[in-house]
Design an enzyme around this catalytic site. Structure first.
Site, PDB file in Angstrom:
ATOM      1  CE  LYS A  44      -3.347   2.834   0.473  1.00 47.00           C
ATOM      2  NZ  LYS A  44      -4.020   3.201  -0.786  1.00 47.00           N
ATOM      3  CB  VAL A  83      -8.233   4.685  -0.576  1.00 51.05           C
ATOM      4  CG1 VAL A  83      -7.637   4.211   0.745  1.00 51.05           C
ATOM      5  CG2 VAL A  83      -9.163   3.625  -1.152  1.00 51.05           C
ATOM      6  CG  ASN A  91       1.892   6.974  -5.596  1.00 50.02           C
ATOM      7  OD1 ASN A  91       1.653   7.544  -6.661  1.00 50.02           O
ATOM      8  ND2 ASN A  91       0.955   6.673  -4.718  1.00 50.02           N
ATOM      9  CB  CYS A 149      -1.613   9.422  -4.948  1.00 50.73           C
ATOM     10  SG  CYS A 149      -3.161   8.937  -4.154  1.00 50.73           S
ATOM     11  N   GLY A 195      -2.796  -1.467 -15.337  1.00 47.77           N
ATOM     12  CA  GLY A 195      -4.013  -0.795 -15.758  1.00 47.77           C
ATOM     13  C   GLY A 195      -5.005  -1.735 -16.397  1.00 47.77           C
TER      14      GLY A 195
END
Ligand code: FMN
Length: 301
Positions: free
Chosen positions: A46, A72, A127, A130, A243
């Site tokens: 995560k 989220v 990342n 996001c 994806g």
């Protein structure tokens, strides 16, 4: 003879190209109770942030006709919480460990990287894409020059192999990928979710507190595939395709488009063991076609 699905990703040997995508498998613990997770090539954690985050308020997941939207908001135990509580088990599961790191400021990223430098894992997935975090998140992955700055500074202190996760919302995905390579990334993964919207007609307002949310799943596959193809054609560092991959044929398409490995995300919500089914499907297809090594088909399109 059984075909070989082994693949090398920036010096990391993956037993096969199938990796669980960040945010869709926690830290692997729950999946391990359902199927033999050790048979997969890798698991992405995560998205972690320096400090623990409770995530966004309100509705977080919304089903669409061909995928899901999520907001989220990077709910996670924070880097120190991950290292203390989640990392030891994740390391023992067997697949390569990829740690996904998000941030709200460059300092956040740098402090997160410094803490993560103290533990061993295979790849840091940065990342910068996001879409569900206010003030930051995707901003780093949209403008090439902002991304350049983050990647350069992270690279200068990061002890791990560095893979940058690209946003499909970027102003120029190919330029963004090139800039990651120029700044020393060992690989790129793409794509993260597409900025999208849903409206609750009864309430006459957006479904999500942040109005917009990230779309993933089958709806995005053809666009993600096109982006992976464009990027893989110009980079010399490896590409991980993500994806909407739901079947072994989808995975084969991404590999033919040039991906060295693929990540499975939303499809696991329908069937948590889908990545194993994709693996088995790929294996039997290769056998039936006389493909001895998965690398034979990589980038053939
Ligand atoms: C519920 C949910 C949470 C996600 N959380 C993260 C995250 O924390 N970090 C990240 O880089 N990507 C995150 N993603 C994006 C996925 O890793 C993946 O890039 C995206 O969903 C596209 O793949 P898919 O269509 O196979 O799901 C999340 C996706 C979903 C659906």
């Amino acid at each position: 003879m059984k075909p070989s699905l082994e693949t090398d990703f920036a010096g990391v040997s993956l037993k096969n190209p199938l990796v669980l995508a960040s945010g869709t498998c926690g830290f692997g613990r729950e999946f391990d109770e359902i199927f033999e997770i050790s048979r997969l090539g890798g698991i992405c954690s995560k998205g972690l942030t320096l400090k623990a985050r409770p995530g966004n308020e309100g509705i977080r997941i919304w089903e669409t006709s061909a995928g899901v939207m999520n907001s989220v908001g990077l709910e996670n135990p924070g880097v120190p919480g991950f290292i203390a509580e989640e990392y030891p088990l994740m390391r023992r599961l067997g697949p390569a460990v990829i740690v996904n790191l998000g941030g709200h400021s460059i300092d956040d990223y740098l402090q997160g990287v410094e803490l993560l430098n103290a533990v061993e894992f295979d790849i840091l997935e940065l990342n910068i894409s996001c879409p569900n975090v206010k003030a930051g998140g995707m901003a780093f992955g949209v403008k090439t020059e902002i991304a350049r700055d983050v990647v350069r500074r992270v690279r200068s202190i990061c002890k791990h192999r560095l893979m940058v996760k690209l946003s499909p919302n970027a102003e120029d995905i190919v330029a963004l990928a090139r800039c990651c390579q120029e700044e020393g990334a060992d690989g790129v993964s793409l794509v993260n979710t597409f900025l999208a919207m849903a409206i609750d007609v009864q309430k006459r307002k957006p479904v999500f507190e942040n109005t917009y949310a990230g779309l993933s799943g089958p709806a995005i596959k053809p666009i993600a595939l096109r982006m992976v193809h464009q990027v893989a054609k110009v980079l010399t560092i490896p590409v991980m395709g993500v994806g909407g991959i739901t079947t072994w044929q989808d995975a084969a398409e991404f590999i033919m488009a040039g991906a060295r490995a693929v990540q499975i995300g939303t499809a696991s919500f329908i069937n948590p063991a889908i990545s194993l089914e994709i693996l088995e499907g790929l294996e039997s297809w290769m056998e039936s076609q006389g493909i001895a090594d998965i690398n034979e088909i990589r980038g053939i399109v």
